[in-house]
Write a protein that holds these residues in place. Sequence first.
Motif, PDB file in Angstrom:
ATOM      1  N   ILE A 238       0.842  -1.200   0.000  1.00 12.44           N
ATOM      2  CA  ILE A 238       0.000   0.000   0.000  1.00 12.44           C
ATOM      3  C   ILE A 238       0.873   1.245   0.000  1.00 12.44           C
ATOM      4  O   ILE A 238       0.633   2.199  -0.754  1.00 12.44           O
ATOM      5  CB  ILE A 238      -0.945   0.003   1.214  1.00 12.44           C
ATOM      6  N   VAL A 239       1.907   1.242   0.825  1.00 10.95           N
ATOM      7  CA  VAL A 239       2.800   2.402   0.910  1.00 10.95           C
ATOM      8  C   VAL A 239       3.540   2.600  -0.411  1.00 10.95           C
ATOM      9  O   VAL A 239       3.568   3.706  -0.971  1.00 10.95           O
ATOM     10  CB  VAL A 239       3.796   2.230   2.070  1.00 10.95           C
ATOM     11  N   ASP A 240       4.148   1.528  -0.928  1.00 10.09           N
ATOM     12  CA  ASP A 240       4.969   1.641  -2.135  1.00 10.09           C
ATOM     13  C   ASP A 240       4.154   2.074  -3.349  1.00 10.09           C
ATOM     14  O   ASP A 240       4.610   2.904  -4.152  1.00 10.09           O
ATOM     15  CB  ASP A 240       5.645   0.304  -2.442  1.00 10.09           C
ATOM     16  N   ASN A 241       2.964   1.496  -3.505  1.00  7.90           N
ATOM     17  CA  ASN A 241       2.189   1.714  -4.724  1.00  7.90           C
ATOM     18  C   ASN A 241       1.143   2.815  -4.615  1.00  7.90           C
ATOM     19  O   ASN A 241       0.861   3.477  -5.605  1.00  7.90           O
ATOM     20  CB  ASN A 241       1.495   0.409  -5.140  1.00  7.90           C
ATOM     21  N   GLY A 242       0.593   2.996  -3.422  1.00  4.86           N
ATOM     22  CA  GLY A 242      -0.510   3.937  -3.300  1.00  4.86           C
ATOM     23  C   GLY A 242      -0.164   5.278  -2.701  1.00  4.86           C
ATOM     24  O   GLY A 242      -0.879   6.264  -2.930  1.00  4.86           O
ATOM     25  N   LEU A 243       0.922   5.343  -1.925  1.00 10.26           N
ATOM     26  CA  LEU A 243       1.182   6.555  -1.147  1.00 10.26           C
ATOM     27  C   LEU A 243       2.530   7.200  -1.413  1.00 10.26           C
ATOM     28  O   LEU A 243       2.695   8.402  -1.192  1.00 10.26           O
ATOM     29  CB  LEU A 243       1.076   6.229   0.354  1.00 10.26           C
TER      30      LEU A 243
END
Length: 433
Positions: A238-243
């Motif tokens: 989630i962090v790498d791809n979305g944020l």
Amino acid sequence: MFVGIDFGTTNSAIALLAAGQDDARIVPMPPMPGGDGEAASTLRSLLAFDGKHRDDRKQVVPLVGQEAIAAYLEDDTDCRLLQSFKSYLTSRLFTGASLFNVTYSLEDLIALMVARLRTMAEAQGAGEVRRVVAGRPVRFVAEDGASEEDYAVSRLRDAFARAGVEELELEYEPIAAAYYYERGLSHDETVLVADFGGGTSDFCLMRLGPGRDRSRPRDAILGTGGVGNAGDALDRRIVDNGLAEAFGKGITYRSDGKELPVPSWLFGKFSRWHHISFLNTAPTRRMLRDIQRHTDDPEPIENLLALIEENLGYHLFRSVERVKVGLSRQDSAEFLFDHGPISLRQTIRRADFERWIAPELEEIEGCLDRLLADTGVRPEQVDRVFMTGGTSLVPAVRGIFARRFGEARLSSGGEFVSVATGLAYRAREVFGG
């Protein structure tokens, strides 16, 4: 008193079972910082070494779990936070850490966690805790894929001994979860137990029920399997791809007439909240200010600087956890982050999340298929699939099992306490009563 300790990568728990009693109970833990003040069922598996907390000899006193988080949030300028050290049991490179002029081996660090769990159990009427059944992953595998079974088990046993545990029995975590599930059975079943922790996903195929021979517990096991990914890996996706884009990933800046990307090593730290504080150094801050002056998109770099300088990593990952929980319940969830000068609002769709975690899903699915193939058990011969651990609530993970076994045969429960509870029941078998 029979004692089960679930020392996990992300969370730990301890369960007690009194002699002559049928039901184990979970030892209450301190409330989570920023929560509603209610006691928790788990202790966060992390340590803080804060220069402000010293004993009479001026030695730094290690802080454990929720206390460690509170110290880190209060002021990280003189605070070192260590997390996920269970995952280093297989590493021959990570032998320990030097903190405030004291060297701690990995075994010492784990012993600090276990000792705190013992103290909490003893405060809840367990008496002197010297005999324990503790959980362990099905597979101890190093990052390069090599088996490190004997090495990791030896280190784990040493750590428990340093914490004052004199008699230790190690049990596979999914088998402990099976003991938890078995309590409600009135007939024998072939059960696939899937236990999803913070660092590993473990599986065990067993025959459970009143007909199981308690004196020969290993005879009930048909097969086991496991992979080294679970909840923490999904958070990082989630962090790498979305944020990460909101914090500068993917933008470029000008240097010596060239257009360069923001260094990728920054986001290796960024994807683990307790590593973000490692970026708070003068050289890194100077580098980011220089990048900010030479990019057409300076706002994400300002966000990253604020995240680093104001020690907001924990708050970021709490927001990520809330998104993951939201995506388990609905088709989209809103990421909200409003701390200090950073104010972000972003909708994340479940379909995107499932695309991001496709490698983890494929690894879990492959492990499941190998387990069935190795045991010769067909999906239709499995009476029940018991899923536990927080990641068992992720629809894409649950879908792997629903496609093979049918939704009607899936059950779940005790997401954060089933392993510790089952370990206490196993302790009664091991130590008598």
